[in-house]
Design a protein around this motif. Structure first.
Motif, PDB file in Angstrom:
ATOM      1  N   THR A  32       0.310  -0.554  -0.083  1.00 41.50           N
ATOM      2  CA  THR A  32       0.349   0.013  -0.007  1.00 41.50           C
ATOM      3  C   THR A  32       0.825   1.427  -0.167  1.00 41.50           C
ATOM      4  O   THR A  32       0.754   1.745  -0.850  1.00 41.50           O
ATOM      5  CB  THR A  32      -0.475   0.099   1.537  1.00 41.50           C
ATOM      6  OG1 THR A  32      -1.839  -1.487   1.010  1.00 41.50           O
ATOM      7  CG2 THR A  32      -1.383   1.635   1.236  1.00 41.50           C
ATOM      8  N   LEU A  33       2.614   1.583   0.826  1.00 41.84           N
ATOM      9  CA  LEU A  33       2.831   2.352   0.994  1.00 41.84           C
ATOM     10  C   LEU A  33       3.524   1.931  -0.414  1.00 41.84           C
ATOM     11  O   LEU A  33       4.002   3.686  -1.290  1.00 41.84           O
ATOM     12  CB  LEU A  33       3.561   2.472   2.349  1.00 41.84           C
ATOM     13  CG  LEU A  33       2.781   2.962   3.265  1.00 41.84           C
ATOM     14  CD1 LEU A  33       3.321   2.444   4.812  1.00 41.84           C
ATOM     15  CD2 LEU A  33       2.173   4.161   3.568  1.00 41.84           C
ATOM     16  N   GLN A  34       3.827   1.377  -1.129  1.00 43.68           N
ATOM     17  CA  GLN A  34       4.806   1.628  -1.853  1.00 43.68           C
ATOM     18  C   GLN A  34       4.232   2.574  -3.407  1.00 43.68           C
ATOM     19  O   GLN A  34       4.822   3.060  -3.470  1.00 43.68           O
ATOM     20  CB  GLN A  34       5.605   0.551  -2.930  1.00 43.68           C
ATOM     21  CG  GLN A  34       6.931  -0.154  -1.591  1.00 43.68           C
ATOM     22  CD  GLN A  34       7.952   0.889  -2.103  1.00 43.68           C
ATOM     23  OE1 GLN A  34       8.137   1.236  -3.004  1.00 43.68           O
ATOM     24  NE2 GLN A  34       8.782   0.621  -1.201  1.00 43.68           N
ATOM     25  N   ARG A  35       3.011   1.367  -2.909  1.00 38.16           N
ATOM     26  CA  ARG A  35       2.327   1.863  -4.169  1.00 38.16           C
ATOM     27  C   ARG A  35       1.480   3.318  -4.548  1.00 38.16           C
ATOM     28  O   ARG A  35       1.670   4.762  -5.231  1.00 38.16           O
ATOM     29  CB  ARG A  35       0.568   1.112  -3.872  1.00 38.16           C
ATOM     30  CG  ARG A  35      -0.252   1.489  -5.697  1.00 38.16           C
ATOM     31  CD  ARG A  35      -1.442   0.219  -5.747  1.00 38.16           C
ATOM     32  NE  ARG A  35      -1.919  -0.480  -4.462  1.00 38.16           N
ATOM     33  CZ  ARG A  35      -1.745  -1.329  -3.855  1.00 38.16           C
ATOM     34  NH1 ARG A  35      -0.861  -2.520  -4.789  1.00 38.16           N
ATOM     35  NH2 ARG A  35      -2.009  -1.827  -2.780  1.00 38.16           N
ATOM     36  N   ALA A  36       1.367   3.669  -3.153  1.00 38.15           N
ATOM     37  CA  ALA A  36       0.791   5.448  -3.108  1.00 38.15           C
ATOM     38  C   ALA A  36       1.532   6.075  -2.860  1.00 38.15           C
ATOM     39  O   ALA A  36       1.018   7.756  -3.053  1.00 38.15           O
ATOM     40  CB  ALA A  36      -1.075   5.023  -1.827  1.00 38.15           C
ATOM     41  N   HIS A  37       2.583   5.922  -2.400  1.00 39.92           N
ATOM     42  CA  HIS A  37       3.705   7.427  -1.849  1.00 39.92           C
ATOM     43  C   HIS A  37       5.327   6.691  -2.165  1.00 39.92           C
ATOM     44  O   HIS A  37       6.132   7.656  -0.792  1.00 39.92           O
ATOM     45  CB  HIS A  37       3.369   6.688   0.220  1.00 39.92           C
ATOM     46  CG  HIS A  37       1.972   7.787  -0.133  1.00 39.92           C
ATOM     47  ND1 HIS A  37       1.466   9.085  -0.068  1.00 39.92           N
ATOM     48  CD2 HIS A  37       1.019   6.677   0.971  1.00 39.92           C
ATOM     49  CE1 HIS A  37       0.436   8.533   0.321  1.00 39.92           C
ATOM     50  NE2 HIS A  37       0.660   7.459   0.707  1.00 39.92           N
ATOM     51  N   ARG A  38       5.394   6.108  -2.102  1.00 41.51           N
ATOM     52  CA  ARG A  38       7.012   5.581  -2.651  1.00 41.51           C
ATOM     53  C   ARG A  38       7.745   4.923  -1.272  1.00 41.51           C
ATOM     54  O   ARG A  38       8.833   5.729  -1.736  1.00 41.51           O
ATOM     55  CB  ARG A  38       7.402   6.129  -3.759  1.00 41.51           C
ATOM     56  CG  ARG A  38       7.102   5.804  -5.570  1.00 41.51           C
ATOM     57  CD  ARG A  38       8.120   6.715  -6.410  1.00 41.51           C
ATOM     58  NE  ARG A  38       8.562   8.571  -5.285  1.00 41.51           N
ATOM     59  CZ  ARG A  38       9.831   8.627  -5.157  1.00 41.51           C
ATOM     60  NH1 ARG A  38      10.863   7.871  -5.284  1.00 41.51           N
ATOM     61  NH2 ARG A  38       9.833  10.199  -4.828  1.00 41.51           N
TER      62      ARG A  38
END
Length: 155
Positions: A32-38
């Protein structure tokens, strides 16, 4: 008193369940964090830990303890976040050997953007894990834990 083989087996099963719960949560949150916020889950945990301090900073050794990383892993992680402008480091004014890390304004903004997605991903991962009989008691335990007070250094 020495533990019996049965007690040790029970302990091993409990540890395996706890490790499984942690891995499931971290994997879901990471995606989730990688996809939305790198942002990796570890990077998020560093920003979050620092943001929960009254003055938004910790000494590097305290940060390493708080996010449960080695000193060298913490240094590498902080360097990556510093290169992105999300953290800064400075020498401790009272002890020139000590280095503080603090969240920058850009880091606080990114954390504020990422926090709702993190919380939603965490909730979804816990809900999914609660469906598994071996994990349900651990999820219930996590849900009843009290958070340390804001600004508390919690190694």
């Amino acid at each position: 008193m020495a533990a019996t083989a049965e007690q040790l087996d029970e302990l091993a099963r409990g540890w395996t369940a706890l490790a499984s719960l942690h891995a499931r949560i971290e994997t879901h949150v990471e995606r989730t964090l990688q996809r939305a916020h790198r942002l990796s889950a570890r990077e998020y945990s560093v920003l979050d830990a620092l943001s929960r301090q009254d003055d938004f900073h910790l000494r590097m050794n305290q940060l390493a303890d708080t996010v449960v990383l080695s000193q060298s892993a913490t240094t590498r992680l902080v360097t990556r976040l510093e290169d992105r402008g999300l953290l800064s480091r400075y020498l401790c004014p009272d002890d020139r050997r000590g280095i503080y890390t603090e969240v920058t304004e850009a880091g606080r903004r990114l954390l504020a953007e990422a926090r709702p997605g993190y919380e939603t991903a965490l909730r979804a991962a816990l809900d999914e894990a609660a469906k598994r009989p071996e994990l349900a008691p651990l999820v219930a335990a996590v849900e009843t834990l009290e958070a340390p007070p804001a600004g508390a250094y919690a190694p």
